[in-house]
Design a protein around this motif. Structure first.
Motif, mmCIF file in Angstrom:
data_model
loop_
_atom_site.group_PDB
_atom_site.id
_atom_site.type_symbol
_atom_site.label_atom_id
_atom_site.label_comp_id
_atom_site.label_asym_id
_atom_site.label_seq_id
_atom_site.Cartn_x
_atom_site.Cartn_y
_atom_site.Cartn_z
ATOM 1 N N GLY A 10 32.015 -4.590 -2.067
ATOM 2 C CA GLY A 10 31.027 -5.440 -1.411
ATOM 3 C C GLY A 10 30.460 -6.430 -2.397
ATOM 4 O O GLY A 10 30.682 -6.346 -3.609
ATOM 5 N N ASP A 11 29.720 -7.381 -1.854
ATOM 6 C CA ASP A 11 29.185 -8.455 -2.679
ATOM 7 C C ASP A 11 27.715 -8.274 -3.018
ATOM 8 O O ASP A 11 27.145 -9.090 -3.733
ATOM 9 C CB ASP A 11 29.369 -9.803 -1.959
ATOM 10 C CG ASP A 11 30.836 -10.180 -1.839
ATOM 11 O OD1 ASP A 11 31.600 -9.813 -2.752
ATOM 12 O OD2 ASP A 11 31.201 -10.833 -0.852
ATOM 13 N N SER A 12 27.077 -7.221 -2.504
ATOM 14 C CA SER A 12 25.669 -7.039 -2.822
ATOM 15 C C SER A 12 25.507 -6.679 -4.293
ATOM 16 O O SER A 12 26.426 -6.166 -4.938
ATOM 17 C CB SER A 12 25.044 -5.946 -1.950
ATOM 18 O OG SER A 12 25.462 -4.670 -2.384
ATOM 19 N N LEU A 13 24.330 -6.956 -4.828
ATOM 20 C CA LEU A 13 24.051 -6.626 -6.217
ATOM 21 C C LEU A 13 24.232 -5.136 -6.463
ATOM 22 O O LEU A 13 24.819 -4.714 -7.462
ATOM 23 C CB LEU A 13 22.617 -7.053 -6.559
ATOM 24 C CG LEU A 13 22.204 -7.009 -8.026
ATOM 25 C CD1 LEU A 13 23.019 -8.000 -8.845
ATOM 26 C CD2 LEU A 13 20.719 -7.293 -8.166
ATOM 27 N N ALA A 14 23.742 -4.302 -5.529
ATOM 28 C CA ALA A 14 23.852 -2.854 -5.686
ATOM 29 C C ALA A 14 25.316 -2.417 -5.697
ATOM 30 O O ALA A 14 25.713 -1.553 -6.506
ATOM 31 C CB ALA A 14 23.098 -2.140 -4.571
ATOM 32 N N PRO A 43 21.303 1.339 -5.052
ATOM 33 C CA PRO A 43 22.176 2.387 -5.600
ATOM 34 C C PRO A 43 21.518 3.757 -5.523
ATOM 35 O O PRO A 43 20.287 3.887 -5.557
ATOM 36 C CB PRO A 43 22.386 1.955 -7.050
ATOM 37 C CG PRO A 43 21.196 1.130 -7.378
ATOM 38 C CD PRO A 43 20.755 0.472 -6.101
ATOM 39 N N VAL A 44 22.348 4.778 -5.411
ATOM 40 C CA VAL A 44 21.902 6.167 -5.365
ATOM 41 C C VAL A 44 22.726 6.964 -6.370
ATOM 42 O O VAL A 44 23.957 6.843 -6.404
ATOM 43 C CB VAL A 44 22.085 6.759 -3.952
ATOM 44 C CG1 VAL A 44 21.776 8.246 -3.939
ATOM 45 C CG2 VAL A 44 21.214 6.019 -2.935
ATOM 46 N N SER A 45 22.056 7.759 -7.217
ATOM 47 C CA SER A 45 22.776 8.657 -8.127
ATOM 48 C C SER A 45 22.739 10.072 -7.557
ATOM 49 O O SER A 45 21.723 10.494 -6.993
ATOM 50 C CB SER A 45 22.168 8.623 -9.531
ATOM 51 O OG SER A 45 20.865 9.164 -9.544
ATOM 52 N N ASN A 108 17.529 4.483 -5.073
ATOM 53 C CA ASN A 108 17.191 3.238 -5.770
ATOM 54 C C ASN A 108 17.213 3.465 -7.284
ATOM 55 O O ASN A 108 16.346 3.005 -8.012
ATOM 56 C CB ASN A 108 15.821 2.704 -5.330
ATOM 57 C CG ASN A 108 15.550 1.301 -5.865
ATOM 58 O OD1 ASN A 108 16.403 0.417 -5.803
ATOM 59 N ND2 ASN A 108 14.361 1.096 -6.418
ATOM 60 N N ASN A 109 18.234 4.151 -7.750
ATOM 61 C CA ASN A 109 18.353 4.455 -9.175
ATOM 62 C C ASN A 109 19.355 3.507 -9.820
ATOM 63 O O ASN A 109 20.564 3.654 -9.668
ATOM 64 C CB ASN A 109 18.777 5.907 -9.382
ATOM 65 C CG ASN A 109 18.664 6.332 -10.830
ATOM 66 O OD1 ASN A 109 18.175 5.579 -11.676
ATOM 67 N ND2 ASN A 109 19.118 7.537 -11.126
ATOM 68 N N CYS A 143 14.690 12.209 -4.644
ATOM 69 C CA CYS A 143 13.748 11.686 -5.630
ATOM 70 C C CYS A 143 13.762 10.163 -5.661
ATOM 71 O O CYS A 143 14.810 9.525 -5.507
ATOM 72 C CB CYS A 143 14.103 12.222 -7.018
ATOM 73 S SG CYS A 143 13.103 11.573 -8.362
ATOM 74 N N LEU A 144 12.586 9.580 -5.860
ATOM 75 C CA LEU A 144 12.426 8.161 -6.162
ATOM 76 C C LEU A 144 11.624 8.069 -7.455
ATOM 77 O O LEU A 144 10.478 8.519 -7.510
ATOM 78 C CB LEU A 144 11.710 7.411 -5.041
ATOM 79 C CG LEU A 144 12.455 7.307 -3.701
ATOM 80 C CD1 LEU A 144 12.136 8.486 -2.803
ATOM 81 C CD2 LEU A 144 12.101 5.996 -2.988
#
Length: 370
Positions: A10-14, A43-45, A108-109, A143-144
């Motif tokens: 994909g082209d998104s930053l994430a 992003p998610v870790s 959002n990591n 977690c955030l």
């Protein structure tokens, strides 16, 4: 809302970040996904625990709350205080391992010291996001990281209403640049002296667009000299290629201090959104005399950029006295964790951790001005 774990394109930053960046950080072991909430992707870790003993704190709360804390105590040079706290950390570490604290999904990591949150994210989907991830990962903590009351009060309150726990992590320093050149930190004596130093500096300030591929090895070296050699080896091991791709893909904006002969002696890299700027990458040649003022110049570049953009600068933790003298405002940073779906023993450990950090950690941070 959907979690994209396979065929990450994909082209998104994430999406661009998740596809390339994690493998380029030397001490991070995790798997990544992209969470799409109403078209906004983050992003998610995902960690199952036991990936590696020295896993970086950006994905490992065990490292964040025990290993990194122990390193901070060693640098305090206050043995009468450090000894009992070291014993406490050792006991807490054993408890956290039993509770599988590193079995965790972090939303959002960006694998940075400070994650930034869009002002309206995730909108009305917060409850749905929690329910969906809880169902997808029934044995993982949710977690955030990197939330503070100044920047994220509404999001923190909504998470608390949904049953999340607030776990203090560290004290960070904020500089409010929303008034531009009239920002309060611009009027501080130390900031004015730093501005004069930068203006009279023999260094050229060069943007990342003007760097050659060979320059990025020097940037990695400068970052390592400060964050790994001087501060703590548990900090992220960002590689030259991670820095280069960040500049190329647009999630890292670089400024370097270069001599007339072409040698680079300092670097700062910004990660930003529309409201906040942070500096996850800072480095300089620590062998040069302190009178060269390299860290002062790099800090001044950050303050000037925050004023130019009229945004908040989250200047992370560390160098507390230095940042306070330049107008940095201390804020306690939290991780918000969701554990209501876990067994009672693991829930209890997280509540004990929260109690200890609220009762001991936060007062120490404020008293010692960490």
């Amino acid at each position: 809302m959907r979690l994209i774990e396979d065929a990450l394109v994909g082209d998104s930053l994430a999406a661009r970040y998740v596809c390339a960046a994690p493998a380029l950080i030397g001490n991070v072991s995790t798997r990544m996904a992209v969470l799409d909430c109403a078209g906004q992707q983050v992003p998610v870790s995902i960690n199952d625990g036991g990936e590696r003993a020295d896993n970086c704190y950006v994905v490992s709360p065990l490292t964040a709350y025990t290993g990194y804390a122990d390193e901070e105590l060693r640098r305090l040079d206050r043995p009468l205080l450090a000894w009992p706290l070291h014993r406490l950390i050792s006991a807490v570490s054993a408890l956290l391992r039993c509770a599988r604290i590193d079995r965790i999904v972090q939303i959002n990591n960006w694998l940075l010291s400070t994650n930034l949150y869009p002002a309206d994210w995730p909108g009305e989907q917060l409850e749905e996001m929690t329910a969906s991830l809880r169902q997808r990962f029934p044995d993982h903590v949710l977690c955030l990281r990197s939330l503070n009351r100044h920047s994220n009060a509404e999001l923190i309150d909504r998470l608390l209403d949904l049953g999340y726990l607030a776990i203090p992590s560290r004290q960070v320093y904020l500089f409010d640049g929303r008034e531009g050149e009239r920002a309060a930190f611009r009027r501080r004596h130390n900031s004015r002296m730093d501005a004069i130093l930068l203006r009279r500096s023999p260094y050229q300030v060069v943007t990342g667009d003007d760097l050659e591929d060979a320059d990025f090895q020097r940037l990695e070296q400068l970052y390592n000299l400060l964050y790994l050699d001087k501060y703590c080896v548990l900090n992220p091991h960002y590689s030259a290629e991670w820095i280069r791709r960040g500049q190329r893909d647009g999630w890292l904006q670089l400024r370097v201090l270069r001599t007339d002969e072409g040698r680079i002696d300092g670097v700062v890299g910004w990660f930003a959104n529309a409201q906040i700027i942070s500096a996850p990458l800072v480095g300089y040649d620590t062998a040069l005399p302190q009178r060269a003022g390299l860290y002062r110049q790099l800090t001044q570049l950050c303050l000037q950029e925050a004023a130019r953009r009229r945004v908040l600068l989250n200047f992370s933790s560390g160098a507390a006295g230095f940042k306070r003298l330049r107008g940095g405002e201390a804020q306690i940073e939290y991780s918000l964790v969701y554990v209501a779906h876990l067994g009672w023993a693991r829930r209890l450990v997280w509540r004990v951790l929260a109690t200890l950090l609220h009762g001991i950690g936060v007062p120490l941070m404020r008293t010692l001005k960490l």
